[in-house]
Every structure is written in C-alpha cells, then in structure tokens.
Enzyme design. Structure first.
Site, PDB file in Angstrom:
ATOM      1  N   ASP A   8      40.122  27.367  37.099  1.00 49.98           N
ATOM      2  CA  ASP A   8      40.641  28.715  37.206  1.00 49.98           C
ATOM      3  C   ASP A   8      41.841  28.615  38.158  1.00 49.98           C
ATOM      4  O   ASP A   8      42.010  27.613  38.856  1.00 49.98           O
ATOM      5  CB  ASP A   8      39.557  29.633  37.774  1.00 49.98           C
ATOM      6  CG  ASP A   8      40.072  31.017  38.060  1.00 49.98           C
ATOM      7  OD1 ASP A   8      40.768  31.587  37.193  1.00 49.98           O
ATOM      8  OD2 ASP A   8      39.795  31.552  39.159  1.00 49.98           O
ATOM      9  N   LEU A   9      42.692  29.629  38.181  1.00 48.93           N
ATOM     10  CA  LEU A   9      43.884  29.574  39.046  1.00 48.93           C
ATOM     11  C   LEU A   9      43.742  30.457  40.286  1.00 48.93           C
ATOM     12  O   LEU A   9      43.665  29.949  41.420  1.00 48.93           O
ATOM     13  CB  LEU A   9      45.110  30.001  38.223  1.00 48.93           C
ATOM     14  CG  LEU A   9      46.415  30.155  39.006  1.00 48.93           C
ATOM     15  CD1 LEU A   9      46.893  28.821  39.551  1.00 48.93           C
ATOM     16  CD2 LEU A   9      47.489  30.772  38.124  1.00 48.93           C
ATOM     17  N   ASP A  10      43.695  31.780  40.065  1.00 47.97           N
ATOM     18  CA  ASP A  10      43.676  32.725  41.186  1.00 47.97           C
ATOM     19  C   ASP A  10      42.389  32.570  41.998  1.00 47.97           C
ATOM     20  O   ASP A  10      41.301  32.747  41.470  1.00 47.97           O
ATOM     21  CB  ASP A  10      43.775  34.166  40.664  1.00 47.97           C
ATOM     22  CG  ASP A  10      45.054  34.401  39.864  1.00 47.97           C
ATOM     23  OD1 ASP A  10      46.136  34.077  40.380  1.00 47.97           O
ATOM     24  OD2 ASP A  10      44.966  34.903  38.727  1.00 47.97           O
ATOM     25  N   THR A  16      45.928  33.700  45.459  1.00 47.50           N
ATOM     26  CA  THR A  16      46.513  34.867  44.788  1.00 47.50           C
ATOM     27  C   THR A  16      45.481  35.944  44.451  1.00 47.50           C
ATOM     28  O   THR A  16      45.862  37.071  44.137  1.00 47.50           O
ATOM     29  CB  THR A  16      47.259  34.439  43.505  1.00 47.50           C
ATOM     30  OG1 THR A  16      46.491  33.413  42.872  1.00 47.50           O
ATOM     31  CG2 THR A  16      48.641  33.912  43.834  1.00 47.50           C
ATOM     32  N   LYS A  44      37.467  40.190  39.567  1.00 43.95           N
ATOM     33  CA  LYS A  44      37.973  38.811  39.550  1.00 43.95           C
ATOM     34  C   LYS A  44      37.715  38.142  38.200  1.00 43.95           C
ATOM     35  O   LYS A  44      36.602  38.227  37.667  1.00 43.95           O
ATOM     36  CB  LYS A  44      37.328  37.976  40.662  1.00 43.95           C
ATOM     37  CG  LYS A  44      37.806  38.365  42.053  1.00 43.95           C
ATOM     38  CD  LYS A  44      37.194  37.452  43.102  1.00 43.95           C
ATOM     39  CE  LYS A  44      37.665  37.859  44.493  1.00 43.95           C
ATOM     40  NZ  LYS A  44      36.955  37.072  45.534  1.00 43.95           N
ATOM     41  N   SER A 115      42.848  30.074  33.033  1.00 43.16           N
ATOM     42  CA  SER A 115      42.977  31.331  33.776  1.00 43.16           C
ATOM     43  C   SER A 115      43.223  32.483  32.821  1.00 43.16           C
ATOM     44  O   SER A 115      43.838  32.303  31.772  1.00 43.16           O
ATOM     45  CB  SER A 115      44.154  31.222  34.746  1.00 43.16           C
ATOM     46  OG  SER A 115      44.502  32.499  35.271  1.00 43.16           O
ATOM     47  N   ALA A 116      42.772  33.680  33.208  1.00 46.18           N
ATOM     48  CA  ALA A 116      43.029  34.886  32.413  1.00 46.18           C
ATOM     49  C   ALA A 116      44.435  35.421  32.655  1.00 46.18           C
ATOM     50  O   ALA A 116      44.877  36.351  31.985  1.00 46.18           O
ATOM     51  CB  ALA A 116      42.014  35.957  32.775  1.00 46.18           C
ATOM     52  N   LYS A 145      36.999  36.137  29.962  1.00 47.13           N
ATOM     53  CA  LYS A 145      35.783  35.833  30.708  1.00 47.13           C
ATOM     54  C   LYS A 145      35.015  37.152  30.870  1.00 47.13           C
ATOM     55  O   LYS A 145      35.655  38.190  31.014  1.00 47.13           O
ATOM     56  CB  LYS A 145      36.147  35.269  32.094  1.00 47.13           C
ATOM     57  CG  LYS A 145      37.010  33.998  31.998  1.00 47.13           C
ATOM     58  CD  LYS A 145      37.575  33.601  33.355  1.00 47.13           C
ATOM     59  CE  LYS A 145      38.595  32.486  33.182  1.00 47.13           C
ATOM     60  NZ  LYS A 145      39.218  32.047  34.449  1.00 47.13           N
ATOM     61  N   GLU A 169      35.608  27.680  39.527  1.00 44.57           N
ATOM     62  CA  GLU A 169      35.832  29.132  39.498  1.00 44.57           C
ATOM     63  C   GLU A 169      35.481  29.805  40.819  1.00 44.57           C
ATOM     64  O   GLU A 169      34.565  29.377  41.517  1.00 44.57           O
ATOM     65  CB  GLU A 169      34.905  29.751  38.440  1.00 44.57           C
ATOM     66  CG  GLU A 169      35.554  29.991  37.099  1.00 44.57           C
ATOM     67  CD  GLU A 169      36.527  31.174  37.093  1.00 44.57           C
ATOM     68  OE1 GLU A 169      36.600  31.915  38.099  1.00 44.57           O
ATOM     69  OE2 GLU A 169      37.213  31.340  36.076  1.00 44.57           O
ATOM     70  N   ASP A 170      36.172  30.904  41.117  1.00 43.90           N
ATOM     71  CA  ASP A 170      35.802  31.725  42.276  1.00 43.90           C
ATOM     72  C   ASP A 170      35.204  33.061  41.844  1.00 43.90           C
ATOM     73  O   ASP A 170      34.826  33.860  42.694  1.00 43.90           O
ATOM     74  CB  ASP A 170      37.037  32.001  43.154  1.00 43.90           C
ATOM     75  CG  ASP A 170      38.017  32.937  42.459  1.00 43.90           C
ATOM     76  OD1 ASP A 170      38.293  32.724  41.261  1.00 43.90           O
ATOM     77  OD2 ASP A 170      38.493  33.876  43.112  1.00 43.90           O
TER      78      ASP A 170
HETATM   79  C1  BG6 Z   1      42.611  36.455  36.799  1.00 43.95           C
HETATM   80  C2  BG6 Z   1      42.399  37.237  38.057  1.00 43.95           C
HETATM   81  O1  BG6 Z   1      42.848  35.129  37.128  1.00 43.95           O
HETATM   82  O2  BG6 Z   1      43.724  36.949  36.067  1.00 43.95           O
HETATM   83  C3  BG6 Z   1      42.307  38.724  37.753  1.00 43.95           C
HETATM   84  O3  BG6 Z   1      41.214  36.809  38.695  1.00 43.95           O
HETATM   85  C4  BG6 Z   1      43.515  39.172  36.954  1.00 43.95           C
HETATM   86  O4  BG6 Z   1      42.223  39.442  38.971  1.00 43.95           O
HETATM   87  C5  BG6 Z   1      43.643  38.315  35.701  1.00 43.95           C
HETATM   88  O5  BG6 Z   1      43.410  40.535  36.601  1.00 43.95           O
HETATM   89  C6  BG6 Z   1      44.870  38.685  34.856  1.00 43.95           C
HETATM   90  O6  BG6 Z   1      46.025  38.371  35.580  1.00 43.95           O
HETATM   91  P1  BG6 Z   1      47.491  38.850  35.208  1.00 43.95           P
HETATM   92  O7  BG6 Z   1      48.345  38.084  36.195  1.00 43.95           O
HETATM   93  O8  BG6 Z   1      47.755  38.471  33.803  1.00 43.95           O
HETATM   94  O9  BG6 Z   1      47.514  40.321  35.425  1.00 43.95           O
HETATM   95 MG    MG Z   2      39.828  33.383  40.043  1.00 43.84          MG
END
Ligand code: BG6
Ligand code: MG
Length: 221
Positions: A8-10, A16, A44, A115-116, A145, A169-170
């Site tokens: 996962d990224l954020d 972030t 998240k 990542s989403a 997810k 993942e967090d």
């Molecule tokens: C996920 C985050 O990685 O990405 C979420 O944990 C976020 O908080 C989602 O809403 C979508 O991100 P973005 O940058 O496309 O709005």
């Molecule tokens: Mg995350």
C-alpha cells in the site's frame, strides 16, 4: 518461496495518510460534518468517492447532494490534498522502506504498489522511489479495498502466485483485502486496530521491516 511484496502507499511508504485526513476533515467541516481519528480508520484505503459517501452517511447527509455536487466536493478535497503534497521530498519516505526496497531488488523480488490512490505516481516521483517498483496498479475500474482485486492485480503484474505474496498495509480495509486475496498480511500500526481485521503480524513502525523478518514471519523462505 516469496515471489512479490505488494505495498500500500499512503501510511506505508510515507505519511500521506495524515494529509488525506487533514483534507477530508477540512472539506467535511465546511459542510458541517465532524470527523475524528477513530472514524478516519474506516476511511483509510477507501477510494475517493467512496470515502466521500462514508463521510456523508456519517453526517446524515447522504441524500443532500447531487452527483455533480459530490464530484465538486471530492475535487475540493483532492485539490487541498495535492497542495499538501507539494512539500513532499525523499526525506519523507518512512524509515526502513528504502532499505527494504533495496533488499528486494538485490534478491530479485518484485515490489508492486497496490494503492487505491490516483495520486500514487505523483507521490512516488516526489519521493524518488518509482524505480524501485516493478509496477503501480491502476485502481480505476476495479473494485476497491476491502475487495481483493487491487492486490490480485498487483500479484498478476509481478507474475506471482497470490499465496507466495506478502501485502503490507496500514488500513483495516487493506488488511481485509490482502487476506481475501489469500496473501500474508503485514500491518503497520496498532495491533488492536489491525488485528481484528485479520493482520497476520503488526509492526508499530516500518523501521521494523526487513526482508529477513518478512520471510521468516510469512514462512516463505
Ligand atoms: C488510499 C487512502 O490510499 O487512497 C485513502 O488510504 C484515499 O485515504 C484513497 O481516499 C484514494 O486516494 P486519492 O489520492 O485517489 O484520492
Ligand atoms: Mg494506506
């Protein structure tokens, strides 16, 4: 044997997750909705428009806005979020991440971003980490997810068997997604927050990650 590590990224590669929270909080406040850090755990890992829906339901405003208005709200949040990303530098990479990525590279094990976020390429460029990743899954058009799709896609892009992958993942939704994909789930954060969602192991910090530890924990040596 370990075939790929899917990140996962954020909140895993860099902090972030806190900027997402700040930006959602500001947007929600403008429409009279309070969000606290406990509710934020349920945001998240959740895709942008889905996150907005959850916030509106939380504030009992789910019927208040047209699709167009919702898109504007989500756009405002994203503008604020992207503004917060402007200060991101390679120093913002979480401790231990670059070392782990280097170990994976040295051992020929692909790392993939699952990542989403549609901002993932932007963030990886700001951190100067893009070259460490074999691929970044494009989350558009696939179920988010806690569905397993993003992680399954990541495994596929690495040419890996899901049962030979580790996901990191967090988020609660992300841990569920990793488990639903039949992979070993590593949580970053608190055991009491991620344990109930199926995390196989939880580390308080990315500082504790190493290839050796992951191989032993997941029994994929
Ligand atoms: C996920 C985050 O990685 O990405 C979420 O944990 C976020 O908080 C989602 O809403 C979508 O991100 P973005 O940058 O496309 O709005
Ligand atoms: Mg995350």
């Amino acid at each position: 044997k370990l075939q790929a590590v899917l990140f996962d990224l954020d909140g895993v590669i860099t902090d972030t997750a806190k900027y997402h929270f700040t930006a959602w909080k500001q947007m929600a406040e403008r429409i009279g909705i309070e969000i606290d850090s406990e509710f934020n755990e349920s945001l998240k890992g959740i895709e942008r428009m889905q996150s907005l829906e959850r916030i509106l339901i939380h504030g009992q405003q789910e019927h208040k806005y047209t699709q167009e208005e919702k898109e504007r709200l989500a756009q405002q949040k994203n503008d604020e979020y992207v503004a917060l990303l402007a200060s991101l530098t390679p120093e913002d990479t979480y401790p231990g991440i670059k070392e782990l990525l280097q170990q994976l590279r040295d051992n020929g094990i692909p790392a993939v971003i699952a990542s989403a976020s549609k901002n993932a390429p932007l963030i990886l460029d700001a951190l100067q980490l893009r070259d460490y990743f074999h691929a970044i899954v494009d989350p558009s058009g696939i179920p988010g997810k806690p569905q397993p799709d993003i992680f399954l896609k990541a495994a596929e892009q690495a040419g890996a068997d899901p049962s030979c992958c580790i996901g990191v993942e967090d988020s609660q939704a992300g841990i569920e997604a990793i488990r639903a994909a039949g992979m070993y789930a590593v949580g970053i954060g608190e055991e009491n927050i991620l344990g109930p969602f199926g995390a196989d192991i939880v580390y308080a910090s990315t500082r504790e990650l190493s290839l050796q530890k992951l191989l032993a924990a997941a029994n994929l040596e």
